[in-house]
Design a protein around this motif. Structure first.
Motif, PDB file in Angstrom:
ATOM      1  N   HIS A 127      -3.074  -6.687 -10.235  1.00 35.62           N
ATOM      2  CA  HIS A 127      -4.457  -6.525 -10.701  1.00 35.62           C
ATOM      3  C   HIS A 127      -5.216  -7.820 -10.424  1.00 35.62           C
ATOM      4  CE1 HIS A 127      -7.916  -6.242 -13.404  1.00 35.62           C
ATOM      5  NE2 HIS A 127      -7.779  -4.938 -13.238  1.00 35.62           N
ATOM      6  N   PRO A 128      -6.340  -7.717  -9.717  1.00 37.99           N
ATOM      7  CA  PRO A 128      -6.937  -6.504  -9.155  1.00 37.99           C
ATOM      8  C   PRO A 128      -6.113  -5.930  -8.014  1.00 37.99           C
ATOM      9  CG  PRO A 128      -8.105  -8.441  -8.387  1.00 37.99           C
ATOM     10  CD  PRO A 128      -7.127  -8.928  -9.415  1.00 37.99           C
ATOM     11  N   GLY A 129      -6.410  -4.669  -7.674  1.00 41.97           N
ATOM     12  CA  GLY A 129      -5.685  -4.017  -6.592  1.00 41.97           C
ATOM     13  C   GLY A 129      -5.961  -4.660  -5.246  1.00 41.97           C
ATOM     14  N   ILE A 130      -5.050  -4.441  -4.320  1.00 41.71           N
ATOM     15  CA  ILE A 130      -5.209  -4.989  -2.966  1.00 41.71           C
ATOM     16  C   ILE A 130      -5.314  -3.848  -1.960  1.00 41.71           C
ATOM     17  CG2 ILE A 130      -4.011  -7.129  -3.540  1.00 41.71           C
ATOM     18  CD1 ILE A 130      -1.543  -6.019  -2.140  1.00 41.71           C
ATOM     19  N   THR A 131      -5.826  -4.154  -0.784  1.00 37.91           N
ATOM     20  CA  THR A 131      -6.089  -3.137   0.230  1.00 37.91           C
ATOM     21  C   THR A 131      -5.055  -3.169   1.349  1.00 37.91           C
ATOM     22  OG1 THR A 131      -7.481  -4.597   1.537  1.00 37.91           O
ATOM     23  CG2 THR A 131      -8.565  -3.333  -0.227  1.00 37.91           C
ATOM     24  N   GLY A 132      -5.148  -2.176   2.231  1.00 35.83           N
ATOM     25  CA  GLY A 132      -4.271  -2.125   3.393  1.00 35.83           C
ATOM     26  C   GLY A 132      -4.341  -3.373   4.262  1.00 35.83           C
ATOM     27  N   PRO A 133      -5.537  -3.844   4.604  1.00 35.15           N
ATOM     28  CA  PRO A 133      -5.618  -5.089   5.372  1.00 35.15           C
ATOM     29  C   PRO A 133      -4.992  -6.278   4.653  1.00 35.15           C
ATOM     30  CG  PRO A 133      -7.665  -3.880   5.575  1.00 35.15           C
ATOM     31  CD  PRO A 133      -6.849  -3.146   4.553  1.00 35.15           C
ATOM     32  N   ASP A 134      -5.053  -6.301   3.308  1.00 39.04           N
ATOM     33  CA  ASP A 134      -4.381  -7.368   2.555  1.00 39.04           C
ATOM     34  C   ASP A 134      -2.871  -7.299   2.780  1.00 39.04           C
ATOM     35  OD1 ASP A 134      -6.787  -8.265   1.401  1.00 39.04           O
ATOM     36  OD2 ASP A 134      -6.594  -6.859  -0.279  1.00 39.04           O
ATOM     37  N   LEU A 135      -2.327  -6.089   2.749  1.00 37.34           N
ATOM     38  CA  LEU A 135      -0.890  -5.909   2.999  1.00 37.34           C
ATOM     39  C   LEU A 135      -0.536  -6.373   4.408  1.00 37.34           C
ATOM     40  CD1 LEU A 135      -0.351  -2.334   1.511  1.00 37.34           C
ATOM     41  CD2 LEU A 135       0.408  -4.480   0.486  1.00 37.34           C
ATOM     42  N   ALA A 136      -1.343  -5.961   5.379  1.00 35.40           N
ATOM     43  CA  ALA A 136      -1.072  -6.326   6.770  1.00 35.40           C
ATOM     44  C   ALA A 136      -1.099  -7.838   6.948  1.00 35.40           C
ATOM     45  CB  ALA A 136      -2.092  -5.656   7.692  1.00 35.40           C
ATOM     46  N   GLN A 137      -2.038  -8.494   6.276  1.00 35.87           N
ATOM     47  CA  GLN A 137      -2.118  -9.948   6.390  1.00 35.87           C
ATOM     48  C   GLN A 137      -0.881 -10.622   5.789  1.00 35.87           C
ATOM     49  OE1 GLN A 137      -4.584 -11.758   8.070  1.00 35.87           O
ATOM     50  NE2 GLN A 137      -2.962 -13.300   7.823  1.00 35.87           N
ATOM     51  N   ALA A 138      -0.373 -10.054   4.689  1.00 34.41           N
ATOM     52  CA  ALA A 138       0.840 -10.612   4.085  1.00 34.41           C
ATOM     53  C   ALA A 138       2.023 -10.477   5.046  1.00 34.41           C
ATOM     54  CB  ALA A 138       1.139  -9.911   2.766  1.00 34.41           C
ATOM     55  N   PHE A 139       2.119  -9.332   5.713  1.00 31.23           N
ATOM     56  CA  PHE A 139       3.176  -9.160   6.713  1.00 31.23           C
ATOM     57  C   PHE A 139       2.987 -10.154   7.859  1.00 31.23           C
ATOM     58  CE2 PHE A 139       4.258  -5.199   4.669  1.00 31.23           C
ATOM     59  CZ  PHE A 139       5.586  -4.985   5.011  1.00 31.23           C
ATOM     60  N   ALA A 140       1.742 -10.323   8.297  1.00 35.79           N
ATOM     61  CA  ALA A 140       1.470 -11.252   9.400  1.00 35.79           C
ATOM     62  C   ALA A 140       1.868 -12.673   9.024  1.00 35.79           C
ATOM     63  CB  ALA A 140      -0.014 -11.195   9.767  1.00 35.79           C
ATOM     64  N   ASP A 141       1.510 -13.084   7.820  1.00 35.17           N
ATOM     65  CA  ASP A 141       1.850 -14.431   7.361  1.00 35.17           C
ATOM     66  C   ASP A 141       3.363 -14.606   7.281  1.00 35.17           C
ATOM     67  OD1 ASP A 141      -0.839 -14.994   7.149  1.00 35.17           O
ATOM     68  OD2 ASP A 141      -0.925 -14.632   4.975  1.00 35.17           O
ATOM     69  N   ASP A 187     -10.384   0.204   2.797  1.00 36.18           N
ATOM     70  CA  ASP A 187     -11.084  -0.443   1.681  1.00 36.18           C
ATOM     71  C   ASP A 187     -10.653   0.128   0.328  1.00 36.18           C
ATOM     72  OD1 ASP A 187     -12.176   2.076   1.962  1.00 36.18           O
ATOM     73  OD2 ASP A 187     -14.266   1.418   1.871  1.00 36.18           O
ATOM     74  N   PHE A 188      -9.488   0.757   0.269  1.00 34.17           N
ATOM     75  CA  PHE A 188      -9.016   1.418  -0.943  1.00 34.17           C
ATOM     76  C   PHE A 188      -8.066   0.495  -1.714  1.00 34.17           C
ATOM     77  CE2 PHE A 188      -6.149   4.325  -3.260  1.00 34.17           C
ATOM     78  CZ  PHE A 188      -7.061   5.170  -3.862  1.00 34.17           C
ATOM     79  N   PRO A 189      -8.482  -0.031  -2.883  1.00 40.35           N
ATOM     80  CA  PRO A 189      -7.612  -0.956  -3.626  1.00 40.35           C
ATOM     81  C   PRO A 189      -6.493  -0.215  -4.371  1.00 40.35           C
ATOM     82  CG  PRO A 189      -9.944  -1.227  -4.212  1.00 40.35           C
ATOM     83  CD  PRO A 189      -9.813   0.078  -3.504  1.00 40.35           C
ATOM     84  N   VAL A 190      -5.310  -0.775  -4.325  1.00 41.46           N
ATOM     85  CA  VAL A 190      -4.134  -0.211  -4.998  1.00 41.46           C
ATOM     86  C   VAL A 190      -3.412  -1.319  -5.763  1.00 41.46           C
ATOM     87  CG1 VAL A 190      -1.881   0.908  -4.681  1.00 41.46           C
ATOM     88  CG2 VAL A 190      -3.815   1.567  -3.228  1.00 41.46           C
ATOM     89  N   SER A 191      -2.941  -0.982  -6.951  1.00 40.08           N
ATOM     90  CA  SER A 191      -2.113  -1.921  -7.719  1.00 40.08           C
ATOM     91  C   SER A 191      -0.660  -1.768  -7.276  1.00 40.08           C
ATOM     92  CB  SER A 191      -2.256  -1.665  -9.218  1.00 40.08           C
ATOM     93  OG  SER A 191      -3.521  -2.063  -9.686  1.00 40.08           O
ATOM     94  N   TRP A 192      -0.358  -2.318  -6.114  1.00 40.16           N
ATOM     95  CA  TRP A 192       0.989  -2.234  -5.570  1.00 40.16           C
ATOM     96  C   TRP A 192       1.966  -3.008  -6.464  1.00 40.16           C
ATOM     97  CZ3 TRP A 192       2.512   0.420  -1.151  1.00 40.16           C
ATOM     98  CH2 TRP A 192       1.483   0.923  -0.338  1.00 40.16           C
TER      99      TRP A 192
END
Length: 287
Positions: free
Chosen positions: A200-214, A167-172
């Motif tokens: 911005h806003p920052g995204i989380t680890g699960p957001d990254l994983a979902q992008a990889f999945a897609d 649940d940690f948001p990061v501005s990747w």
């Protein structure tokens, strides 16, 4: 007159060099040995340990792009002081520095780089020279996710393992986003100070994983790694000193609520540059 690029063969310098060459700018790469790159770019030898060599490369330059290499902090401090001395002597028309992910503009004090750190030594020294300059401040690079032990787990196990909590948001951002900002700032002397680069806003680890999945067309889940475990994975890649610095960074991140940029000094606000989404980045790099 030319643009001098440190780390032109590396992750941050190479995409910037490509952008400048595409725009028809004369570019010089700084390297260990003199020569010519396959794309025709001249390489001038200059070491971070020699003020004289660096000043010789910077002299007469329209712009200089600098970022400190991954190394022991004691060495990085020496490099920072030498770069400042060389810039002060050579007086290039414009300097752009990348913090390479070191945090210098966060509202969370525990994330701020120490006052005696190499990156702040470089920035303060540059300010004292009076040279026209800007500082690019990214947070975490998406290219970190391409490290073999990280990407292998995504491909073979369907798991993205990385240190921040779920649940940690990061501005990747990507190195491509960093290059876009650096290229713009080299020709924008009207913009000074710190320019934050990242989503911005920052995204989380699960957001990254979902992008990889897609992107890959199959499930990918997110699994947080401890900073110590992540550092251990990096030792074969960046040696003990570099891994220790990375471990310390993620230990600090774990004490904060986020690692997100502020909109007021963002590249979006100051340069009109919107960073790539994770999906756009994955498509562009052809993963």
């Amino acid at each position: 007159m030319s643009y001098v690029i440190h780390g032109a063969a590396g992750a941050q310098g190479n995409p910037l060099l490509s952008r400048l060459k595409t725009a028809g700018k004369p570019v010089v790469a700084v390297g260990r040995k003199p020569g010519t790159r396959p794309d025709g770019t001249p390489v001038v030898a200059a070491g971070y340990t020699s003020v004289q060599e660096l000043a010789g490369v910077y002299a007469g330059a329209d712009g200089v792009f600098v970022h400190l290499p991954v190394a022991a902090e004691e060495d990085r401090l020496t490099y920072a002081r030498n770069i400042v001395a060389a810039l002060s002597e050579a007086r290039p028309r414009r300097v752009v520095v990348s913090t390479s992910g070191a945090v210098i503009d966060s509202p969370h004090p525990q994330l701020q780089a120490p006052d005696d750190s190499a990156v702040l030594t470089l920035i303060r020294g540059l300010e004292e020279t009076g040279l026209s300059h800007a500082v690019i401040a990214p947070r975490l690079f998406l290219e970190n996710l391409l490290l073999p032990p990280i990407l292998d787990a995504v491909r073979t196990q369907g798991v993205l393992r990385y240190p921040p909590a779920a649940d940690f948001p990061v501005s990747w951002s990507s190195h491509l986003d960093n290059a876009d900002a650096a290229a713009a700032l080299l020709d924008r002397p009207d913009i000074t100070g710190t320019i934050a680069v990242g989503q911005h806003p920052g995204i989380t680890g699960p957001d990254l994983a979902q992008a990889f999945a897609d992107h890959l067309g199959r499930p990918v889940s997110y699994e947080p790694l401890s900073p110590e475990a992540f550092g251990h994975l990096l030792v074969p890649l960046i040696a003990d000193a570099g891994a220790a610095e990375v471990t310390a960074l993620y230990e600090r991140l774990a004490t904060a609520p986020d690692n997100a940029i502020s909109p007021h000094n963002s590249a979006q606000q100051l340069l009109g540059l919107t960073p790539r989404t994770t999906g756009q980045w994955l498509t562009q790099i052809g993963l």
